[in-house]
Every structure is written in structure tokens, then in C-alpha cells.
Design a protein around this motif. Structure first.
Motif, PDB file in Angstrom:
ATOM      1  N   ASN A  86      22.646  27.763 -33.612  1.00  0.00           N
ATOM      2  CA  ASN A  86      23.065  29.217 -32.748  1.00  0.00           C
ATOM      3  C   ASN A  86      22.493  29.128 -31.610  1.00  0.00           C
ATOM      4  N   ALA A  87      21.295  29.028 -31.307  1.00  0.00           N
ATOM      5  CA  ALA A  87      20.482  29.085 -30.493  1.00  0.00           C
ATOM      6  C   ALA A  87      21.887  28.597 -29.371  1.00  0.00           C
ATOM      7  N   VAL A  88      22.086  26.892 -29.902  1.00  0.00           N
ATOM      8  CA  VAL A  88      22.835  26.253 -29.086  1.00  0.00           C
ATOM      9  C   VAL A  88      24.234  26.966 -28.495  1.00  0.00           C
ATOM     10  N   LYS A  89      24.269  27.510 -29.673  1.00  0.00           N
ATOM     11  CA  LYS A  89      25.770  28.686 -29.222  1.00  0.00           C
ATOM     12  C   LYS A  89      25.488  29.276 -28.219  1.00  0.00           C
ATOM     13  N   GLY A  90      24.627  30.254 -28.676  1.00  0.00           N
ATOM     14  CA  GLY A  90      24.613  31.110 -27.818  1.00  0.00           C
ATOM     15  C   GLY A  90      24.214  30.745 -26.028  1.00  0.00           C
ATOM     16  N   THR A  91      23.834  29.485 -26.444  1.00  0.00           N
ATOM     17  CA  THR A  91      23.850  29.247 -24.483  1.00  0.00           C
ATOM     18  C   THR A  91      24.896  28.642 -23.937  1.00  0.00           C
ATOM     19  N   GLU A  92      26.291  28.038 -25.036  1.00  0.00           N
ATOM     20  CA  GLU A  92      26.795  28.101 -24.171  1.00  0.00           C
ATOM     21  C   GLU A  92      27.567  28.646 -24.461  1.00  0.00           C
ATOM     22  N   ALA A  93      27.170  29.926 -24.775  1.00  0.00           N
ATOM     23  CA  ALA A  93      28.301  30.975 -24.447  1.00  0.00           C
ATOM     24  C   ALA A  93      27.582  31.546 -22.665  1.00  0.00           C
ATOM     25  N   ILE A  94      26.675  31.815 -22.137  1.00  0.00           N
ATOM     26  CA  ILE A  94      26.282  32.214 -21.241  1.00  0.00           C
ATOM     27  C   ILE A  94      26.401  31.428 -20.672  1.00  0.00           C
ATOM     28  N   TRP A  95      26.421  29.722 -20.746  1.00  0.00           N
ATOM     29  CA  TRP A  95      26.936  28.556 -20.043  1.00  0.00           C
ATOM     30  C   TRP A  95      28.300  29.001 -19.044  1.00  0.00           C
ATOM     31  N   THR A  96      29.064  29.260 -20.694  1.00  0.00           N
ATOM     32  CA  THR A  96      30.640  29.158 -19.943  1.00  0.00           C
ATOM     33  C   THR A  96      30.506  30.613 -19.620  1.00  0.00           C
ATOM     34  N   GLN A  97      29.968  31.372 -19.525  1.00  0.00           N
ATOM     35  CA  GLN A  97      29.897  32.687 -18.841  1.00  0.00           C
ATOM     36  C   GLN A  97      29.631  32.621 -17.526  1.00  0.00           C
ATOM     37  N   TRP A  98      28.891  31.739 -17.495  1.00  0.00           N
ATOM     38  CA  TRP A  98      28.144  31.521 -15.789  1.00  0.00           C
ATOM     39  C   TRP A  98      29.383  30.397 -14.920  1.00  0.00           C
ATOM     40  N   LEU A  99      29.698  29.649 -15.763  1.00  0.00           N
ATOM     41  CA  LEU A  99      30.804  28.650 -15.091  1.00  0.00           C
ATOM     42  C   LEU A  99      32.090  29.284 -14.577  1.00  0.00           C
ATOM     43  N   GLU A 100      32.236  29.964 -15.862  1.00  0.00           N
ATOM     44  CA  GLU A 100      33.353  30.818 -15.424  1.00  0.00           C
ATOM     45  C   GLU A 100      33.615  31.942 -14.411  1.00  0.00           C
ATOM     46  N   SER A 101      32.893  32.731 -13.858  1.00  0.00           N
ATOM     47  CA  SER A 101      32.402  33.509 -12.871  1.00  0.00           C
ATOM     48  C   SER A 101      31.978  32.674 -12.024  1.00  0.00           C
ATOM     49  N   GLU A 102      31.561  31.266 -11.646  1.00  0.00           N
ATOM     50  CA  GLU A 102      31.470  30.600 -10.235  1.00  0.00           C
ATOM     51  C   GLU A 102      33.140  30.320 -10.454  1.00  0.00           C
ATOM     52  N   ALA A 103      33.624  29.575 -11.539  1.00  0.00           N
ATOM     53  CA  ALA A 103      34.709  28.966 -10.823  1.00  0.00           C
ATOM     54  C   ALA A 103      35.823  29.561 -10.267  1.00  0.00           C
ATOM     55  N   GLY A 104      36.202  31.108 -10.836  1.00  0.00           N
ATOM     56  CA  GLY A 104      36.416  32.584 -10.065  1.00  0.00           C
ATOM     57  C   GLY A 104      35.789  32.115  -8.991  1.00  0.00           C
ATOM     58  N   VAL A 105      35.194  32.363  -7.914  1.00  0.00           N
ATOM     59  CA  VAL A 105      34.198  32.383  -6.495  1.00  0.00           C
ATOM     60  C   VAL A 105      34.519  31.449  -5.916  1.00  0.00           C
ATOM     61  N   LEU A 106      34.602  30.310  -6.725  1.00  0.00           N
ATOM     62  CA  LEU A 106      35.484  29.119  -5.589  1.00  0.00           C
ATOM     63  C   LEU A 106      36.681  28.645  -5.368  1.00  0.00           C
ATOM     64  N   GLN A 107      36.702  29.539  -6.314  1.00  0.00           N
ATOM     65  CA  GLN A 107      38.859  29.901  -6.680  1.00  0.00           C
ATOM     66  C   GLN A 107      39.391  30.412  -5.090  1.00  0.00           C
ATOM     67  N   LYS A 108      38.151  31.988  -5.405  1.00  0.00           N
ATOM     68  CA  LYS A 108      38.511  32.685  -3.745  1.00  0.00           C
ATOM     69  C   LYS A 108      38.050  31.959  -2.705  1.00  0.00           C
ATOM     70  N   THR A 109      36.966  31.989  -2.580  1.00  0.00           N
ATOM     71  CA  THR A 109      36.552  30.172  -1.591  1.00  0.00           C
ATOM     72  C   THR A 109      37.642  29.762  -0.852  1.00  0.00           C
ATOM     73  N   LEU A 110      37.936  28.767  -2.289  1.00  0.00           N
ATOM     74  CA  LEU A 110      39.479  27.954  -2.239  1.00  0.00           C
ATOM     75  C   LEU A 110      40.293  27.697  -1.265  1.00  0.00           C
ATOM     76  N   HIS A 111      40.973  29.974  -1.680  1.00  0.00           N
ATOM     77  CA  HIS A 111      42.501  29.769  -1.332  1.00  0.00           C
ATOM     78  C   HIS A 111      41.871  30.420   0.081  1.00  0.00           C
TER      79      HIS A 111
END
Length: 361
Positions: free
Chosen positions: A36-61
Motif C-alpha cells: 500500500n505504501a508503494v502504491k501511494g508512492t507510485e501515485a505521487i510519482w505518476t502525478q509528478w511525471l504527468e505534470s513534468e510531461a505536460g511542462v515538457l510538451q509545452k516546452t517542446l511545442h
């Protein structure tokens, strides 16, 4: 007794099994908690990665847009460079274009002759020039100390055919004639006597075929003259006036050049606003107040002509002034030395210490 022993054994066995089950449960519980702890961490990492991917996509554009702009600017720059190259080429051609009359001025003719005699520079070539727009390209060659049988006695003068930009559209071999002249630069045109020879070409010679190297090898008999002019003659003032030897057909080309519009050199500092013909430039410079001139006292100082009088009166170290005691004219920078020997210079008496006694008294 047997039952009680068997019951005890079964109870111990059950307790052992229950203990084992409890251990398994605790291990499983711990694993579940960790999961459960790992799953919670994965959720946090997934949220951060999605945020970074959005920033990178805007930068790339954004960078893609910048690349498109830079690509467009590069194309415009390349197009402009191509235009400038064409303009430079045209300007060079204009500088080389003589419309059938080419002027070659050889500066410092005495020095050039010395170099020719010593072997430092026995041959001189003029810049290449076009005889007409989109025409043949040629250059002149001069041997100031002569060649072959004319060494030491006669100047040799020739014409070379050069590889040009329009050779594909010209008729070959070259079959036109031309004249060569060393110009009499006397001021009185009625007394001028140019050294002139006419060259009749022979198209069958290699010298007049379409050039393959930068220029063709001359034919000494048909590309010019081995004995064009006596060496001692070109050193006469009318031919090497102001240390310049002029080689061109007649005075017409010089007149054309002298009508070019030029500015005074002092115009670079936005001081002198004079503009006129090239032929009038020297007269203007002889009286222009902004031209730099040397001090007549040989102090090696260069000043503007308008400031020369002030310089000579108050600044020049070699200006002459009158001694206040004997009225003798002395140089300003030698005044102190003059005082040491001036017969009227006031001194103090060594005996009575009286001041103001002239040295000669």
C-alpha cells in the motif's frame, strides 16, 4: 491418560499451527502495508511525471515554433547572402570593367625598377580587367628591366588573356587588336608624346586561345613588345611624374577618372563638407583648413591647417622666441641652456651678494 496425553499433543499441535498462521498473517500484513505504501508512492510519482510531461510538451511545442522561426530566418539570411554575393560580384566586375580603356598606375617607379634590376621582382602584373561588359578578361605584364635581348636596355610590355566569367559566350580564339601606351604626363597636352605601339594578334597562336590556366602563356612577338621603350626614357619626368608610371591608351581615360565625384578625406570626421571632381581634390587639399599638415619648424607634429598658426606661436617646441635679456632669437626648448651663457642674464655678486648684475658686467 492416553486421551489427556493425546489431547495435550493435539493442543500443542494446534497452537503450533495457530502460531505459524499468526506468523504468516503478520508477514502478509507487513507485505500488504508495504504494498500500500508503494502504491501511494507510485501515485505521487505518476502525478509528478504527468505534470513534468505536460511542462515538457509545452516546452517542446514552444521550441518547435522557435525552430520554425529560425529556419525561416536562416532561409532569409541565405537568400540575402546570395544577393550580396551577386552585388559583390557585380561591384568587382565594375571595378575591373574598363570599356576598352584600361589605366594601370605603377606607384614608386624607381623602387620597382631597383627591384627588377636586383631580381627581387623582375615581373609585374596589373590587376585583371574586362575589356567590355561580359567581354574578354585580360591583364598587363611589364618587365621594367627588360627580358632576353632587352635586359638592361628596354622595358618589355605584354598583354595576357585571362580566364573570365563569360568565356563560354565569347568567340575564340581572340582576334582583336589593341594598343599599348606609356603616357606622357606633361601638363601641356600640346607637348605630350606618348610611347605607343599597336599589337596585331595572330589567332592561331596559343596565347590567344581560350585560357585553361588562370592566364595564357604570352607570345613575345604577338602579345606585346620585348623592346617597348628604352629604360632611360621612362625615367624622364614627363613619364614618371610623382613616381607614378601610367600605362593606358590616351588621356581620354584619365579625363573620365578625373571627373569622378569624391569627398575630402576630412569628411570622415564630418568636418570638411567639400565634394567635387577627383581632378580638383589636390587643389582643395592644398587649402582645406581641416587637412592635417606638418609643422614647418620640423617638430614632427601634425596639426590641422586651421590650427597651425596657433601651434607655431604657442605650442611648438622648436618655435623661436626672443630672449628677455639680450633679445637674441633662440629656440623655445633651448631657452634654459641659453640663459647659462646669456651675457645680459642677471646674476648675484659673489662678494656683496647684490642681485641683478648682468653677467657681462
Amino acid at each position: 491418560g492416553f486421551r489427556s496425553g493425546a489431547g495435550k499433543h493435539l493442543m500443542e499441535q494446534h497452537l503450533s499451527q495457530i502460531t505459524d498462521l499468526m506468523k504468516i498473517f503478520l508477514i502478509y500484513h507487513e507485505e500488504v502495508m508495504q504494498t500500500n505504501a508503494v502504491k501511494g508512492t507510485e501515485a505521487i510519482w505518476t502525478q509528478w511525471l504527468e505534470s513534468e510531461a505536460g511542462v515538457l510538451q509545452k516546452t517542446l511545442h514552444k521550441q518547435c515554433k522557435e525552430i520554425d522561426c529560425l529556419t525561416l530566418q536562416q532561409k532569409e539570411t541565405v537568400d540575402r547572402v546570395d544577393e550580396l554575393e551577386v552585388e559583390v560580384k557585380l561591384l568587382r566586375q565594375e571595378q575591373q570593367l574598363c570599356n576598352g580603356r584600361y589605366v594601370w598606375k605603377i606607384e614608386n617607379i624607381d623602387r620597382c625598377c631597383e627591384d627588377a634590376i636586383s631580381g627581387v621582382s623582375p615581373v609585374m602584373y596589373s590587376p585583371g580587367f574586362y575589356a567590355s561588359p561580359h567581354g574578354y578578361k585580360l591583364c598587363l605584364r611589364i618587365n621594367l628591366n627588360g627580358v632576353k635581348s632587352g635586359v638592361g636596355t628596354h622595358v618589355a610590355l605584354y598583354v595576357h588573356m585571362m580566364r573570365g566569367d563569360y568565356d563560354n559566350h565569347l568567340e575564340w580564339p581572340f582576334s582583336k587588336g589593341f594598343s599599348l601606351s606609356i603616357v606622357d604626363q606633361s601638363d601641356d597636352e600640346s607637348l605630350q608624346y606618348h610611347i605607343t605601339e599597336t599589337v596585331i594578334t595572330k589567332p592561331e597562336l596559343s596565347a590567344f586561345q581560350r585560357p585553361v590556366p588562370p592566364h595564357n602563356v604570352i607570345s613575345s612577338e604577338y602579345s606585346g613588345y620585348e623592346h617597348f621603350a628604352p629604360i632611360d626614357k621612362i625615367h624622364k619626368p614627363q613619364y614618371s611624374n610623382t613616381q607614378k608610371l601610367k600605362i593606358y591608351p590616351d588621356k581620354f581615360a584619365e579625363r573620365e577618372m578625373m571627373t569622378l565625384q569624391v569627398f575630402c578625406q576630412a569628411n570622415r570626421e564630418n568636418e570638411c563638407l567639400w565634394k567635387g571632381n577627383l581632378g580638383e581634390l589636390e587643389d582643395h587639399r592644398s587649402e582645406c583648413p581641416y587637412v592635417m599638415v606638418g609643422c614647418p619648424n620640423d617638430c614632427e607634429k601634425q596639426v590641422k591647417r586651421k590650427d597651425l598658426q596657433q601651434h607655431m606661436a604657442t605650442e611648438c617646441l622648436l618655435r623661436k622666441i626672443s630672449c628677455d635679456y639680450c633679445n637674441e632669437a633662440v629656440l623655445w626648448n633651448e631657452l634654459e641652456q641659453h640663459f647659462e651663457n646669456c651675457p645680459q642674464y642677471p646674476q648675484q655678486c659673489n662678494m656683496c651678494e647684490k642681485d641683478g648684475i648682468k653677467r657681462g658686467k
